[in-house]
Design a protein around this motif. Structure first.
Motif, PDB file in Angstrom:
ATOM      1  N   ALA A  98       6.026  17.274  -0.552  1.00  0.00           N
ATOM      2  CA  ALA A  98       4.668  17.817  -0.706  1.00  0.00           C
ATOM      3  C   ALA A  98       3.617  16.797  -0.277  1.00  0.00           C
ATOM      4  N   GLN A  99       3.835  15.546  -0.625  1.00  0.00           N
ATOM      5  CA  GLN A  99       2.869  14.506  -0.261  1.00  0.00           C
ATOM      6  C   GLN A  99       2.795  14.298   1.242  1.00  0.00           C
ATOM      7  N   ALA A 100       3.843  14.669   1.962  1.00  0.00           N
ATOM      8  CA  ALA A 100       3.859  14.503   3.422  1.00  0.00           C
ATOM      9  C   ALA A 100       3.320  15.737   4.145  1.00  0.00           C
ATOM     10  N   LEU A 101       2.754  16.693   3.395  1.00  0.00           N
ATOM     11  CA  LEU A 101       2.290  17.946   3.985  1.00  0.00           C
ATOM     12  C   LEU A 101       1.184  17.708   5.002  1.00  0.00           C
ATOM     13  N   VAL A 130      -3.106  18.914  -1.224  1.00  0.00           N
ATOM     14  CA  VAL A 130      -1.786  18.273  -1.276  1.00  0.00           C
ATOM     15  C   VAL A 130      -1.503  17.759  -2.688  1.00  0.00           C
ATOM     16  N   ALA A 131      -2.510  17.154  -3.313  1.00  0.00           N
ATOM     17  CA  ALA A 131      -2.324  16.624  -4.669  1.00  0.00           C
ATOM     18  C   ALA A 131      -2.032  17.751  -5.659  1.00  0.00           C
ATOM     19  N   LEU A 132      -2.705  18.889  -5.510  1.00  0.00           N
ATOM     20  CA  LEU A 132      -2.467  20.019  -6.408  1.00  0.00           C
ATOM     21  C   LEU A 132      -1.045  20.553  -6.252  1.00  0.00           C
ATOM     22  N   ILE A 133      -0.610  20.710  -5.015  1.00  0.00           N
ATOM     23  CA  ILE A 133       0.747  21.214  -4.790  1.00  0.00           C
ATOM     24  C   ILE A 133       1.778  20.221  -5.316  1.00  0.00           C
ATOM     25  N   THR A 134       1.494  18.926  -5.159  1.00  0.00           N
ATOM     26  CA  THR A 134       2.407  17.910  -5.680  1.00  0.00           C
ATOM     27  C   THR A 134       2.557  18.035  -7.190  1.00  0.00           C
ATOM     28  N   ALA A 141      11.628  14.583  -7.682  1.00  0.00           N
ATOM     29  CA  ALA A 141      11.075  13.486  -6.885  1.00  0.00           C
ATOM     30  C   ALA A 141      11.154  13.765  -5.384  1.00  0.00           C
ATOM     31  N   PRO A 142      12.274  14.294  -4.854  1.00  0.00           N
ATOM     32  CA  PRO A 142      12.292  14.622  -3.416  1.00  0.00           C
ATOM     33  C   PRO A 142      11.274  15.703  -3.052  1.00  0.00           C
TER      34      PRO A 142
END
Length: 793
Positions: free
Chosen positions: A31-34, A15-19, A25-26
């Protein structure tokens, strides 16, 4: 349990990598809610959309999402009656609308992104609102005169008044009466009012109000009394201007409030597009693909790599490439036991299974072969790592038991269970027995399980149950290093002594340790190591054989393409020849009609000259007709490609346009005999005759060169008296039969006559590839009425 499993399998790092790859910002919030999705159709849609975003990324570059802002607070603020927005907030709304318009063009390619193009069609571009904001505020954040006529009028009045004030002050600065009074020839502002710098020792010479002084105290900034009223008037205009600006901003905020629903929907769509583009960047860097989602409870992960071994925490590719492995579970076996040495990659393989499953469940592509198959289990459980806790009074073994208890409580037939180092942390015998009982329970409920272990008791479990399989992580005994490859069907040796030796443990200690092992244990370990070594060698041989098969297949495909190209060129040449022949037919028919017309006209005359002319014309007609037939290409009869042939059957090789005899058929290939030579061709390169033809079997001799009986072949052909179109095919057949029977010379008797037949045969022989020479026979053998043909190999 899911949250704990996500943490154990390090899903949060994905998740952190995709973020990191999001640009808005949206999109970052999304991504963080994945998390893993609940339905199969949701997973397939997400995978499809990411695949589309990757195609667009490679075709068009990065999407134009940079102007999309987080408008949540702004839209919440305008929902309050009477709220107004700052110029910064309004510009962000205009920029977001511009981003929506640009994304509509970028993602609107239905051929590359049918799903995403459907989504962007839902964007509300709101051109009136966007144009209103752009017409009211410039990019620097200044409200423009065009925002309202009142604002333009106020600013015009202020400009005129400023000019008058400056004119008065400039007159004072240049007046000789005030010579030496001013510190410098400068007009400046203090508190929004125009002032001039006056030396402190001349303050009494300029009447007015002091607004400020310099840091040194030598200069006073005085507003002269001569401009006092005008400054007051300017301040009044500026206050009115500010009130008008606030009125404009309040009006724009009302327009934004009226479109808040559409703006919020746009933000959700743009955030999702940003998320898809971020996953596409991740997929491109990790060479990830979309696996097949299967309805069968199995995992078939081919050539997979752990994503965190491919990218570092900053999203940059690692220098050392991870080794790809195959992980299979559920097709023939419901439990996989992975064993082998420490540092050999057992736990990495276990985590790879779990993490890649979670990624697919979340709609993410994974680093795998596209032929991989994944079933979406409803639950996943993992007991990996040490859960020792001093605060909770938990030992290593107690921590494992706590996890196992939770797993057994919630597991069912739609679960994937991952157990690392089963049976450790306590007495090996008791720990192994407990692990086997747990595996029995998991198999009883129908769960799919992957276990790693060092215990021989657990390794042998695979030999007692049909649907349990061993797999070994490979260890190279020559380099004393793990290769991280996975071999199925054999247990792995722990190689503890070997690893201890590489880690620098003294030899005497190792020898002493070896003496503590019983003979049976040493023999068992040696057997496991030999099995692993043999399996490694067999796997290497298999890979080499597969490589050779692939090369052979490539060569066959290359040969097939060459034959196909040759056939196409041949057909093209024949088509050109036929077109030329059709043209010649038309020209000749016209010439014949003209000659016949002249013949009929002469037919009414009775004198000898006319009769002679008529005979000459008829001769020209025959010669023209004969010339036509000699130059027309013979239409080749086409026969179907066979699916099965019989030994001794005569077939035609299409690319060579020649006949051969079948020796035997091997699958889709046929062994042929041609001119005493053996060749192999695919069935698709052959044609069978209708009716089918067979060669007569020759009597066995010490030197057999053909399966066709020689006694039926005659090296001399009689065509005298035949028409050209009837004689030429027989001459061509004579040459083919002579080649098959290995004759070097044949003769054709055509007679003298008008010479047309001899000329046609000569032209045929001149262009025949098998003819090396031809000439008239000796006078004793027929002279010009017979042609001798010499043939090559």
């Amino acid at each position: 349990m899911l949250q704990a499993t996500l943490q154990i399998l390090e899903f949060n790092k994905i998740v952190a990598l995709i973020t990191l790859f999001t640009v808005t910002a949206p999109g970052k919030k999304l991504a963080q809610a994945l998390r893993p999705l609940q339905q199969r159709d949701q997973v397939e849609l997400s995978l499809q959309q990411v695949n589309e975003a990757r195609a667009l990324l490679e075709d068009r570059g990065s999407p134009p999402l940079g102007g999309s802002y987080d408008l949540d607070k702004t839209l919440e603020h305008v929902s309050t009656s009477g709220a107004w927005l700052s110029v910064t907030a309004l510009l962000e709304i205009a920029d977001s609308l511009d981003a929506a318009r640009a994304c509509g063009r970028y993602f609107g390619a239905e051929e590359l992104a049918p799903s995403l193009s459907t989504e962007v069609k839902q964007l509300e571009l709101l051109p009136d609102l966007r144009d209103l904001i752009r017409a009211s505020i410039n990019p620097a954040g200044t409200v423009l005169d065009s925002a309202s006529w009142q604002l333009a009028d106020l600013r015009s009045q202020s400009k005129v008044l400023r000019g008058r004030i400056r004119s008065v002050l400039e007159s004072m600065l240049s007046d000789s009466h005030f010579a030496g009074v001013f510190q410098e020839q400068l007009i400046t502002e203090r508190n929004g009012r125009y002032v001039v710098p006056v030396r402190v020792d001349h303050r009494g010479r300029v009447k007015g109000f002091v607004h400020d002084e310099s840091s040194s105290g030598q200069t006073l900034y005085i507003e002269p009394a001569a401009v006092l009223e005008r400054n007051n008037a300017l301040q009044a205009l500026l206050h009115e201007e500010q009130r008008e600006i606030e009125r404009i901003l309040l009006q724009l905020a009302a327009h934004v409030g009226g479109a808040s629903t559409q703006l919020a929907a746009n933000q959700r769509i743009l955030a999702h597009l940003d998320y898809c583009a971020a996953v596409a960047r991740f997929a491109r860097l990790t060479d990830a693909n979309m696996p097949q989602i299967t309805a069968k409870r199995q995992l078939e992960l081919l050539q997979v790599r752990h994503p965190l071994l491919l990218l570092d925490n900053e999203g940059q590719p690692r220098q050392q490439r991870a080794v790809a492995i195959d992980l299979r579970l559920g097709k023939k076996h419901d439990t996989l036991i992975i064993s082998g040495p420490n540092t050999g990659g057992k736990t990495v393989a276990l985590k790879t299974v779990g993490l890649l499953f979670l990624m697919v469940s979340a709609g993410l592509p994974i680093p795998c072969d596209p032929k991989s198959r994944v079933y979406l289990f409803h639950k996943i459980f993992a007991d990996i790592g040490d859960e020792q806790s001093i605060e909770d009074n938990l030992s290593t073994f107690s921590g494992h038991l706590a996890r196992i208890r939770r797993i057994l409580k919630h597991v069912d037939g739609n679960s994937l269970v991952l157990l690392d180092e089963a049976g450790t942390g306590t007495d090996p015998a008791e720990g192994g027995a407990l692990a086997l009982a747990v595996m029995d329970r998991l198999r009883a409920v129908g769960a799919r399980t992957v276990v790693t272990t060092h215990l021989n008791m657990i390794k042998s479990y695979a030999y007692l149950h049909e649907r349990v399989e061993n797999a070994a992580v490979e260890f190279d005994p020559r380099t004393l290093a793990p290769t991280y490859r996975l071999h199925y069907g054999v247990p792995g040796a722990s190689s503890a002594f070997t690893i201890a030796r590489t880690m620098g443990i003294p030899g005497k200690v190792l020898s002493q340790a070896d003496s503590y092992l019983g003979r049976q244990e040493r023999d068992g370990l040696a057997m496991v190591e030999q099995l692993n070594s043999l399996h490694t060698q067999l796997e290497q041989d298999r890979r080499e054989a597969q490589q050779l098969r692939n090369q052979a297949a490539q060569e066959r495909e290359k040969r097939r393409k060459l034959l196909s190209e040759f056939e196409q060129k041949r057909e093209q040449l024949l088509d050109k020849a036929r077109q030329r022949a059709e043209q010649m037919v038309s020209e000749t028919q016209a010439q014949m009609r003209r000659l016949l017309k002249e013949t009929r006209q002469l037919g009414t005359k009775t004198d000898g000259i006319a009769v002679q002319q008529q005979a000459d014309l008829m001769r020209q007609v025959r010669e023209t007709k004969d010339q036509l037939h000699t130059q027309l290409p013979e239409a080749q009869t086409r026969y179907p490609a066979p699916t099965k042939v019989t030994s001794g059957e005569i077939v035609r090789i299409t690319t060579l346009n020649t006949e051969a005899v079948v020796r035997q058929q091997n699958g889709k290939e046929v062994e042929l005999s041609l001119n005493g030579k053996v060749m192999r061709l695919p069935l698709t390169a052959l044609e069978i005759f209708e009716p089918r033809r067979f060669a007569k079997t020759a009597k066995r001799t010490t030197s057999v060169r053909s399966h066709i009986e020689y006694s039926n072949f005659k090296p001399q052909l009689e065509v005298a008296g035949l028409r050209v179109e009837d004689a030429l095919p027989q001459v061509d057949r004579l040459i083919d039969d002579a080649l098959l029977h290995n004759w070097k010379s044949v003769t054709v008797v055509h007679g003298r006559g008008s010479g047309a037949l001899r000329q046609a045969i000569s032209e045929l022989l001149a262009h025949h590839r098998a003819v090396t020479a031809f000439h008239a026979a000796d006078d004793s053998c027929g002279g010009n009425g017979t042609t001798v043909i010499e043939l090559g190999e």
